[in-house]
Each structure stands twice: as C-alpha cells, then as structure tokens.
Scaffold this motif. Sequence first.
Motif, PDB file in Angstrom:
ATOM      1  N   TRP A  38     -25.534   5.522  25.409  1.00 30.61           N
ATOM      2  CA  TRP A  38     -25.241   5.927  26.788  1.00 30.61           C
ATOM      3  C   TRP A  38     -24.595   4.768  27.546  1.00 30.61           C
ATOM      4  O   TRP A  38     -23.608   4.944  28.254  1.00 30.61           O
ATOM      5  CB  TRP A  38     -26.514   6.390  27.483  1.00 30.61           C
ATOM      6  CG  TRP A  38     -26.278   6.862  28.867  1.00 30.61           C
ATOM      7  CD1 TRP A  38     -25.841   8.090  29.266  1.00 30.61           C
ATOM      8  CD2 TRP A  38     -26.440   6.103  30.076  1.00 30.61           C
ATOM      9  NE1 TRP A  38     -25.724   8.144  30.629  1.00 30.61           N
ATOM     10  CE2 TRP A  38     -26.087   6.932  31.145  1.00 30.61           C
ATOM     11  CE3 TRP A  38     -26.847   4.812  30.343  1.00 30.61           C
ATOM     12  CZ2 TRP A  38     -26.134   6.500  32.465  1.00 30.61           C
ATOM     13  CZ3 TRP A  38     -26.893   4.386  31.663  1.00 30.61           C
ATOM     14  CH2 TRP A  38     -26.533   5.234  32.702  1.00 30.61           C
ATOM     15  N   GLU A  39     -25.137   3.558  27.376  1.00 34.07           N
ATOM     16  CA  GLU A  39     -24.578   2.386  28.058  1.00 34.07           C
ATOM     17  C   GLU A  39     -23.152   2.095  27.584  1.00 34.07           C
ATOM     18  O   GLU A  39     -22.284   1.756  28.383  1.00 34.07           O
ATOM     19  CB  GLU A  39     -25.479   1.170  27.836  1.00 34.07           C
ATOM     20  CG  GLU A  39     -26.791   1.284  28.590  1.00 34.07           C
ATOM     21  CD  GLU A  39     -27.822   0.245  28.171  1.00 34.07           C
ATOM     22  OE1 GLU A  39     -27.581  -0.497  27.194  1.00 34.07           O
ATOM     23  OE2 GLU A  39     -28.869   0.182  28.827  1.00 34.07           O
ATOM     24  N   LYS A  40     -22.919   2.243  26.277  1.00 31.32           N
ATOM     25  CA  LYS A  40     -21.569   2.033  25.742  1.00 31.32           C
ATOM     26  C   LYS A  40     -20.608   3.087  26.312  1.00 31.32           C
ATOM     27  O   LYS A  40     -19.480   2.766  26.690  1.00 31.32           O
ATOM     28  CB  LYS A  40     -21.569   2.116  24.215  1.00 31.32           C
ATOM     29  CG  LYS A  40     -22.093   0.880  23.517  1.00 31.32           C
ATOM     30  CD  LYS A  40     -22.003   1.073  22.008  1.00 31.32           C
ATOM     31  CE  LYS A  40     -22.550  -0.101  21.270  1.00 31.32           C
ATOM     32  NZ  LYS A  40     -21.719  -1.291  21.359  1.00 31.32           N
ATOM     33  N   MET A  41     -21.046   4.340  26.355  1.00 28.23           N
ATOM     34  CA  MET A  41     -20.195   5.403  26.873  1.00 28.23           C
ATOM     35  C   MET A  41     -19.818   5.125  28.324  1.00 28.23           C
ATOM     36  O   MET A  41     -18.675   5.331  28.731  1.00 28.23           O
ATOM     37  CB  MET A  41     -20.899   6.757  26.751  1.00 28.23           C
ATOM     38  CG  MET A  41     -21.002   7.254  25.323  1.00 28.23           C
ATOM     39  SD  MET A  41     -21.965   8.774  25.185  1.00 28.23           S
ATOM     40  CE  MET A  41     -20.895   9.924  26.063  1.00 28.23           C
ATOM     41  N   ARG A  42     -20.779   4.665  29.086  1.00 28.04           N
ATOM     42  CA  ARG A  42     -20.526   4.372  30.496  1.00 28.04           C
ATOM     43  C   ARG A  42     -19.546   3.204  30.630  1.00 28.04           C
ATOM     44  O   ARG A  42     -18.578   3.276  31.374  1.00 28.04           O
ATOM     45  CB  ARG A  42     -21.846   4.060  31.185  1.00 28.04           C
ATOM     46  CG  ARG A  42     -21.699   3.843  32.642  1.00 28.04           C
ATOM     47  CD  ARG A  42     -23.054   3.746  33.279  1.00 28.04           C
ATOM     48  NE  ARG A  42     -22.880   3.352  34.644  1.00 28.04           N
ATOM     49  CZ  ARG A  42     -23.779   2.749  35.362  1.00 28.04           C
ATOM     50  NH1 ARG A  42     -24.946   2.489  34.853  1.00 28.04           N
ATOM     51  NH2 ARG A  42     -23.541   2.413  36.605  1.00 28.04           N
ATOM     52  N   LYS A  43     -19.800   2.146  29.889  1.00 25.46           N
ATOM     53  CA  LYS A  43     -18.956   0.957  29.954  1.00 25.46           C
ATOM     54  C   LYS A  43     -17.532   1.259  29.493  1.00 25.46           C
ATOM     55  O   LYS A  43     -16.561   0.767  30.073  1.00 25.46           O
ATOM     56  CB  LYS A  43     -19.547  -0.156  29.096  1.00 25.46           C
ATOM     57  CG  LYS A  43     -18.708  -1.404  29.049  1.00 25.46           C
ATOM     58  CD  LYS A  43     -19.302  -2.429  28.118  1.00 25.46           C
ATOM     59  CE  LYS A  43     -18.371  -3.608  27.968  1.00 25.46           C
ATOM     60  NZ  LYS A  43     -18.752  -4.462  26.856  1.00 25.46           N
ATOM     61  N   LEU A  44     -17.415   2.080  28.454  1.00 20.76           N
ATOM     62  CA  LEU A  44     -16.109   2.374  27.870  1.00 20.76           C
ATOM     63  C   LEU A  44     -15.454   3.610  28.473  1.00 20.76           C
ATOM     64  O   LEU A  44     -14.433   4.088  27.990  1.00 20.76           O
ATOM     65  CB  LEU A  44     -16.253   2.534  26.351  1.00 20.76           C
ATOM     66  CG  LEU A  44     -16.792   1.303  25.628  1.00 20.76           C
ATOM     67  CD1 LEU A  44     -17.121   1.634  24.174  1.00 20.76           C
ATOM     68  CD2 LEU A  44     -15.821   0.145  25.720  1.00 20.76           C
ATOM     69  N   ALA A  74      -9.203  -2.923  33.274  1.00 17.46           N
ATOM     70  CA  ALA A  74      -8.539  -2.793  31.974  1.00 17.46           C
ATOM     71  C   ALA A  74      -9.499  -3.185  30.862  1.00 17.46           C
ATOM     72  O   ALA A  74     -10.285  -4.122  30.999  1.00 17.46           O
ATOM     73  CB  ALA A  74      -7.307  -3.682  31.943  1.00 17.46           C
ATOM     74  N   LEU A  75      -9.434  -2.435  29.777  1.00 16.22           N
ATOM     75  CA  LEU A  75     -10.270  -2.756  28.623  1.00 16.22           C
ATOM     76  C   LEU A  75      -9.600  -3.843  27.802  1.00 16.22           C
ATOM     77  O   LEU A  75      -8.374  -3.864  27.646  1.00 16.22           O
ATOM     78  CB  LEU A  75     -10.462  -1.507  27.752  1.00 16.22           C
ATOM     79  CG  LEU A  75     -11.220  -0.340  28.367  1.00 16.22           C
ATOM     80  CD1 LEU A  75     -11.237   0.832  27.401  1.00 16.22           C
ATOM     81  CD2 LEU A  75     -12.620  -0.729  28.765  1.00 16.22           C
ATOM     82  N   THR A  76     -10.422  -4.719  27.254  1.00 18.45           N
ATOM     83  CA  THR A  76      -9.894  -5.738  26.351  1.00 18.45           C
ATOM     84  C   THR A  76      -9.553  -5.068  25.025  1.00 18.45           C
ATOM     85  O   THR A  76      -9.931  -3.916  24.780  1.00 18.45           O
ATOM     86  CB  THR A  76     -10.924  -6.852  26.110  1.00 18.45           C
ATOM     87  OG1 THR A  76     -12.041  -6.289  25.413  1.00 18.45           O
ATOM     88  CG2 THR A  76     -11.376  -7.496  27.408  1.00 18.45           C
TER      89      THR A  76
END
Length: 164
Positions: free
Chosen positions: A144-150, A106-108
């Motif tokens: 790219w890292e944000k897209m992957r994480k989110l 779950a996302l915060t």
Amino acid sequence: MARGDFRADLYYRLAVIELRIPSLEERGGEEKALIFRALLDRLGVRDDPPQWLLRRVAATRYDGNVRELSNVAERVAVIQRQLGGWDADRIGRIFERLGPLTPPPALTEAERAERERVLAALQANEWRRQDTASALGISRKVLWEKMRKLRLGEGQAETEDAAF
C-alpha cells in the motif's frame, strides 16, 4: 508571547500536548481525495464522485488548506444536488478560481523501474493486493505504501499522467 499578545502562563496551560497536523499538500493527492469524499458524504451527497473530479481534487493546491477544500466540497455538493449529477463544466469553473495544480514530483529512474515492477505484479494478480504482496514478498502495508508513493491506484493506466 514575545510581542506580549499572548500570556505565557496561558500558553503553557494549553500546550500540554502539541499536535502537528500536516497540510493537505504534505498529505498528498490521495488523502485530499479521501477527505473530499468524506466532506461530500457529510454534506449528504451519496453518489460517488466521478474519477475526473477526484483527480482534479487531488491535483489542486489548496492554500486555505482543509477550510478551502471544505468550501469546494460545499460548492460541488450544491451543484450536484441542483442538477442531480456531476456537471463537469460548472464544477470545472470552481477549480479555475483556485490555486495552481500541484505538479506531481518526478520519479527517479529507480522509482520508475520499481513502479513498473509493482504495476506488473498488480496487473498479473488482477489488482488483488494480498496476492500481489505475496508475489512480491512484502506485506500488504508495504505494498500500500509503495502504491501511494509510486502513484498507483486500482485500475490505473500505465501512464503517469492522467487526464483531468
């Protein structure tokens, strides 16, 4: 070595460099799908797998790690070759026998807000990553890292839950 099943001198000859390879679960769904595509390619399947199949691959837990994913790819490749297409019913039966689906974490609240901000920038820039990164004032790699994480993929709908 402690039980005497493996010779200590042999272990120290082999353990010059220790490699830690993360499990599929540690790598995440996107990498599972990329590995699956590479396995299909190696098996001679040239048609791109449909998105529903890649989402299912990404969401499934593979207790047997890469060997189990490789087995799934082989079974899917056989069905695809036999039928000349992607039969959702027959391929779905393969996944029914596998482990449970991996629930996405779950996302915060802060992550949800960041996801909306990045998604809005991506849509405003028609998913061009370089333009989006510039608009956000970050590098392409950070984007790219944000897209992957989110959990943001190209053309992804705004909802977090994608149907299989």
